[in-house]
Design a protein around this motif. Structure first.
Motif, PDB file in Angstrom:
ATOM      1  N   GLN A   1     -10.627 -12.698 -24.323  1.00 59.86           N
ATOM      2  CA  GLN A   1     -10.668 -11.260 -24.574  1.00 59.86           C
ATOM      3  C   GLN A   1     -11.137 -10.957 -25.983  1.00 59.86           C
ATOM      4  O   GLN A   1     -11.920 -10.024 -26.204  1.00 59.86           O
ATOM      5  CB  GLN A   1      -9.283 -10.624 -24.379  1.00 59.86           C
ATOM      6  CG  GLN A   1      -8.878 -10.391 -22.952  1.00 59.86           C
ATOM      7  CD  GLN A   1      -8.276 -11.643 -22.353  1.00 59.86           C
ATOM      8  OE1 GLN A   1      -8.143 -12.665 -23.026  1.00 59.86           O
ATOM      9  NE2 GLN A   1      -7.913 -11.580 -21.091  1.00 59.86           N
TER      10      GLN A   1
ATOM     11  N   GLY B   1      -6.557  -9.205 -26.712  1.00 57.93           N
ATOM     12  CA  GLY B   1      -6.615 -10.578 -27.199  1.00 57.93           C
ATOM     13  C   GLY B   1      -5.582 -10.817 -28.281  1.00 57.93           C
ATOM     14  O   GLY B   1      -4.943 -11.873 -28.324  1.00 57.93           O
TER      15      GLY B   1
ATOM     16  N   LEU C   1     -10.269  -4.585 -25.681  1.00 57.92           N
ATOM     17  CA  LEU C   1     -10.303  -6.024 -25.421  1.00 57.92           C
ATOM     18  C   LEU C   1      -9.768  -6.799 -26.615  1.00 57.92           C
ATOM     19  O   LEU C   1      -9.005  -7.753 -26.460  1.00 57.92           O
ATOM     20  CB  LEU C   1     -11.739  -6.464 -25.103  1.00 57.92           C
ATOM     21  CG  LEU C   1     -12.212  -6.143 -23.687  1.00 57.92           C
ATOM     22  CD1 LEU C   1     -13.715  -6.343 -23.570  1.00 57.92           C
ATOM     23  CD2 LEU C   1     -11.484  -7.000 -22.675  1.00 57.92           C
TER      24      LEU C   1
END
Lengths: 493, 479
Positions: free
Chosen positions: A325, A402, A398
């Motif tokens: 990610q 992550g 994203l």
């Protein structure tokens, strides 16, 4: 024949086109210069489109590869190829260049041919940076972009242009020279080869990895730019003409991010892990501290320049999380920022061409006189803050996802950018667009022309497109990201 | 001892050039003024003919009892020296005419200087090396002093003469010490004697020190650089052009013949000395160049820094390093010719136009020559994609191969300082408005050649590998 040399054509077509513009053009023949430049830019874009359509999404291997000897005694090759990281950036480059040509259409009065030629030549060089798989070829393209940019800032820039141009040049040159020594060291480690792919396979000891990492870091951190080596960027942005700012923000900064993906992470995985904390700390400082700096700016371009640094902090943060990610988010953020920052600088350019000032305090109530412009700027401002539905959201989401995987607090600090980003972007918008009309000059403003509506409209399509349906973009990068994650988890010691 | 007539054939090019220099001198004496353009043409023609003879007879040979060597390195350097000299003649014609120094002596002295360089390049014996060096130096002293009415030129000639004579003395002293320990003046025999004997001999080491100091003087490396800026500035630009280009190649040959051909087994010792000379030259030259307002003076300091960079290749003490240095010095000479050519282009009857400010507003007045100068300066700074970068790359590559990482890093960092003053010229040309109207001097042939000179620095890129390969094979023959 043509299909085998797609990358060569997309590098050399704009360069040769630029030289042609330079040879044919003079200030008496402006229409010819404009049309020829636009023709070359559009043609180059069309040449790069097959890179997207013909791209094999299932593999992380290099595609559209071209390989030939260049300097044989030193084993330097003319070696080109693209993967999921470089291909989208090449398309971004060829697309943004069209907008820059259109944006300079009427605005540039002196030395128009040289202006257009500089941008076209730079386009070819930047595509070269993204396509090069030989380290020295990469370095040549990388450094060669400095000279056109130096001239663009210095000739067509603002009042303090000479200072900004020299600072830009020397700063980035100083950063990248150590990279050259690092590349030559790797040449011997990789068995007398300058191929970046051979660098990926080379085994390197721990101390050497750290030193090499720092050498590459000097080059890429200055370019991207990371706090605390970012100070050249606000100067360069403020002094550069609109087109120069757009290219700087939309593409040149991405060269730094791309460098981290191509060199630091896969070649030096152990050093990358060892220094990840350091990199993340610098990224978070950029995200948070630079956002505050952006808040207090009184110059529109400077504000957007600081906002760029803050957003690029997100990119490096994503890269050094070493998970799917994070890297994906960083990449999407780079592409998205290319469109959004380009759009923001073009918006400032639209206002500057009418009012000849970038001071926020000179504006107010522009929405009354330029309603269509206000609508476009609203969209881009929202994209800059990362509103869902715009491209800015996908990348930030994203990266934050992550970060959650790695550390909760990391994600919390990173997420504050959504607040600060909204603060400086919306406040800028409020001061410029809303409120009563502040002075006579604003009253006399005319709304955007069809030419301006064209480039802002095109950008709006991409900003919304990526925001609403990022699937195709993510598909392209998927295999390369998986491969990179695997590379970074393998020790080279 | 039996007397043998040596084989003259390998030395035919030198003999031919000597005859032609004499012919030009005699013809000029009898025909005088009307003959000047003919002397110009004849000098260029004899240089071209000599080049053809060298190419035609390219070989590896030793004659005159090992005094005189022919090898690939020598042939390439000689050809380059003569090509550079031809360019000097073409660039400086109008300038010389304007100053009434377009005389036969100019061509004769330049041809004898070329002859001196060829002898140096071919020397296999320390005495012959010295002889060539003196022939070159004496011709240069007189060339500088040709403008008798100019105080600066006289001063420059005086300074160059005194310091040059001192350096020659030091060189001879060093050679005598080497002779004392090895018992021979022949470089090949010295090489053999040191390999079998004791290279740690104190007298021998002292001899090496003196030789390196003398070479440092001739090259203009820090701390023996004092004469360079004054001589570059004081000489007529047409002579500076010559002085700054071709003799550097001969000095490279001298370095190769002495340090590699003769004293190769002492490389551990001369490497240390050259590191100091090289790094100080790069640092000092680049930093002081920033403060200059005179273009010729700036290029003089830039020459000092380039000499430092070129020494880096030599001190890596590998054939690749020597080849990198040779490539570097060839490229450097070529760039220097273009840069001084630009000063000649701007000069006219009334003004030398050698100030940096003379370049102001070049872009608005003459965009083509602004581009030409930009290419030259960026190449000097070693910024890609120009060939100057490839030359630096080859040298750094050799350093890294010899594991001299810190030297490579220091050298590379000073390039940034260098980039600053070269870019300042670009800044003057592109970002400033012209002070007064810029008139271009020089004839058609000069304009064409100057443009080609600059464009070759970028259009030649695809053939770089070929040139480096030639340098590599030339130096592979040497060691």
């Amino acid at each position: 024949m043509f299909a085998d040399h797609l990358l060569t054509v997309s590098i050399w077509l704009p360069i040769l086109g630029g030289i042609l513009v330079l040879l044919l053009g003079s200030d008496e023949r402006k229409p010819l210069v404009r049309q020829l430049s636009l023709g070359v830019a559009v043609l180059t874009f069309l040449v790069t489109v097959p890179l997207w359509t013909g791209f094999d999404r299932g593999t992380a291997a290099m595609q559209f590869v071209e390989q030939a000897d260049w300097i044989r005694p030193l084993h330097i090759q003319y070696f080109l190829g693209v993967d999921g990281f470089s291909m989208p950036l090449i398309l971004l480059t060829s697309f943004i260049t069209i907008l820059v040509v259109i944006a300079g259409w009427r605005v540039i009065r002196d030395h128009l041919a040289s202006y257009m030629a500089a941008f076209l030549i730079m386009e070819g060089l930047m595509i070269g940076v993204f396509a090069a798989l030989d380290a020295i070829l990469f370095y040549v393209f990388w450094e060669a972009t400095l000279l056109p940019m130096y001239l663009i800032i210095g000739i067509w820039g603002g009042d303090n242009r000479v200072y900004a141009a020299i600072k830009f040049f020397l700063y980035t040159l100083l950063g990248s020279l150590l990279m050259l020594v690092a590349m030559i060291y790797l040449y011997y480690q990789a068995g007398h080869s300058f191929s970046i792919l051979d660098f990926h396979a080379a085994r390197i000891g721990e101390t050497a990895q750290i030193l090499l990492f720092l050498a590459f870091f000097a080059a890429f951190a200055v370019k991207i730019p990371m706090w605390p080596v970012h100070t050249w960027l606000p100067d360069a942005h403020v002094q550069a003409p609109t087109g120069g700012s757009v290219i700087l923000a939309a593409i040149m900064l991405k060269m730094g991010g791309y460098g981290f993906l191509r060199f630091n992470l896969p070649i030096l995985p152990d050093a990358s892990h060892a220094l990840a904390g350091f990199m993340i700390a610098l990224s978070l400082i950029a995200v948070v501290y630079i956002a505050f700096v952006a808040l207090v700016q009184t110059d529109m371009k400077k504000l957007i320049a600081y906002s760029s640094i803050s957003h690029m902090g997100f990119v490096t943060l994503g890269f050094f999380l070493f998970n799917q990610q994070g890297i994906e988010g960083g990449m999407v953020q780079m592409i998205s920022h290319g469109f959004v920052s380009g759009a923001m600088f073009l918006c400032v350019g639209v206002l500057y061409d009418r009012m000849h000032t970038r001071e926020i305090s000179a504006y107010g109530g522009v929405g009354h006189t330029m309603p269509l412009f206000a609508a476009f700027m609203m969209l881009f401002t929202m994209a800059n803050t990362g509103l869902p539905g715009t491209s800015g959201f996908v990348g930030e989401l994203l990266v934050i996802l992550g970060a959650f995987k790695t550390n909760l607090w990391l994600a919390v600090i990173a997420a504050t950018t959504l607040v600060f980003g909204a603060a400086y972007s919306l406040w800028l918008y409020k001061r410029v667009i809303f409120g009563p009309v502040v002075n006579e000059n604003v009253k006399k403003l005319t709304d955007i022309s069809r030419r301006e509506a064209l480039f802002l409209g095109l950008l709006a399509v991409f900003v919304l497109g990526i925001g609403l349906y990022p699937g195709p973009l993510l598909d392209v990068m998927h295999a390369s990201i998986d491969n990179l994650v695997a590379q970074t988890s393998l020790s080279k010691l | 001892m039996e007397f043998q007539i040596p084989d003259f054939a390998p030395a035919y090019p030198e003999i031919f050039l000597l005859c032609m220099a004499g012919a030009v001198l005699l013809l000029d004496l009898f025909l005088g003024k009307r003959f000047r353009n003919l002397a110009y043409g004849l000098s260029i023609a004899s240089l071209l003919a000599t080049i053809a003879m060298i190419i035609g007879s390219s070989q590896q040979a030793t004659t005159f009892n090992g005094m005189f060597l022919r090898d690939l390195m020598g042939d390439i350097l000689k050809i380059a020296v003569m090509l550079f000299t031809i360019m000097v003649f073409i660039y400086s014609r109008i300038y010389q005419q304007d100053r009434h120094i377009f005389k036969g002596e100019y061509f004769v002295l330049a041809l004898t200087a070329v002859l001196g360089m060829m002898v140096m390049i071919s020397a296999g014996n320390m005495l012959l090396l010295y002889l060539g060096l003196e022939l070159l130096s004496l011709s240069l002293y007189s060339l500088i002093a040709m403008r008798r009415d100019s105080l600066h030129a006289t001063e420059a000639a005086m300074k160059y003469f005194i310091l040059g004579a001192l350096a020659s003395g030091i060189l001879l002293y060093g050679m005598s010490m080497i002779y004392v320990t090895t018992g021979t003046l022949d470089l090949a025999q010295i090489h053999a004697a040191i390999r079998t004997g004791d290279s740690a001999n104190l007298v021998l080491s002292l001899g090496l020190v003196f030789v390196v100091v003398a070479i440092g003087f001739k090259l203009g490396a820090v701390p023996f650089h004092m004469w360079v800026p004054d001589v570059y500035q004081g000489s007529p630009t047409s002579v500076t052009l010559f002085l700054g280009s071709a003799p550097k190649l001969a000095a490279f040959a001298m370095l190769m013949r002495l340090l590699v051909g003769g004293l190769e087994n002492m490389s551990g010792q001369w490497q240390q000395m050259l590191i100091i000379l090289a790094l100080f030259s790069i640092g000092f030259g680049n930093i002081v160049a920033i403060a200059q307002t005179n273009m010729k003076r700036m290029l003089a300091y830039s020459a000092i820094s380039h000499v430092g960079f070129f020494l880096l290749g030599v001190l890596s003490a590998t054939p690749d390093g020597y080849a990198a240095s040779m490539f570097y010095i060839l490229v450097y000479g070529f760039m220097t010719l273009g840069s001084f050519g630009m000063i000649l282009l701007l000069s006219n009857k009334d003004s030398e136009s050698d100030m940096i400010a003379n370049f102001k507003g070049m872009f608005s007045a003459h965009p083509l020559y602004a581009l030409v100068m930009t290419l030259l300066m960026v190449s000097m700074a070693g910024i890609p994609p120009l060939i100057g970068f490839n030359a630096k790359l080859a040298v750094i590559n050799a350093l890294v191969e010899s594991r001299l990482y810190w030297v490579a890093v220091v050298a590379v960092l000073f390039s940034v300082v260098g980039a600053f003053y070269y870019l300042r010229i670009v800044k003057f040309m592109y970002f400033d408005q012209p002070g007064e109207a810029i008139r271009l001097n020089g004839g058609m042939e000069m304009h064409t050649l100057l443009t080609i000179n600059a464009l070759a620095l970028i259009l030649g890129l695809p053939w770089i590998g070929w040139l480096i390969r030639i340098c590599n094979s030339a130096l592979a023959q040497l060691s």
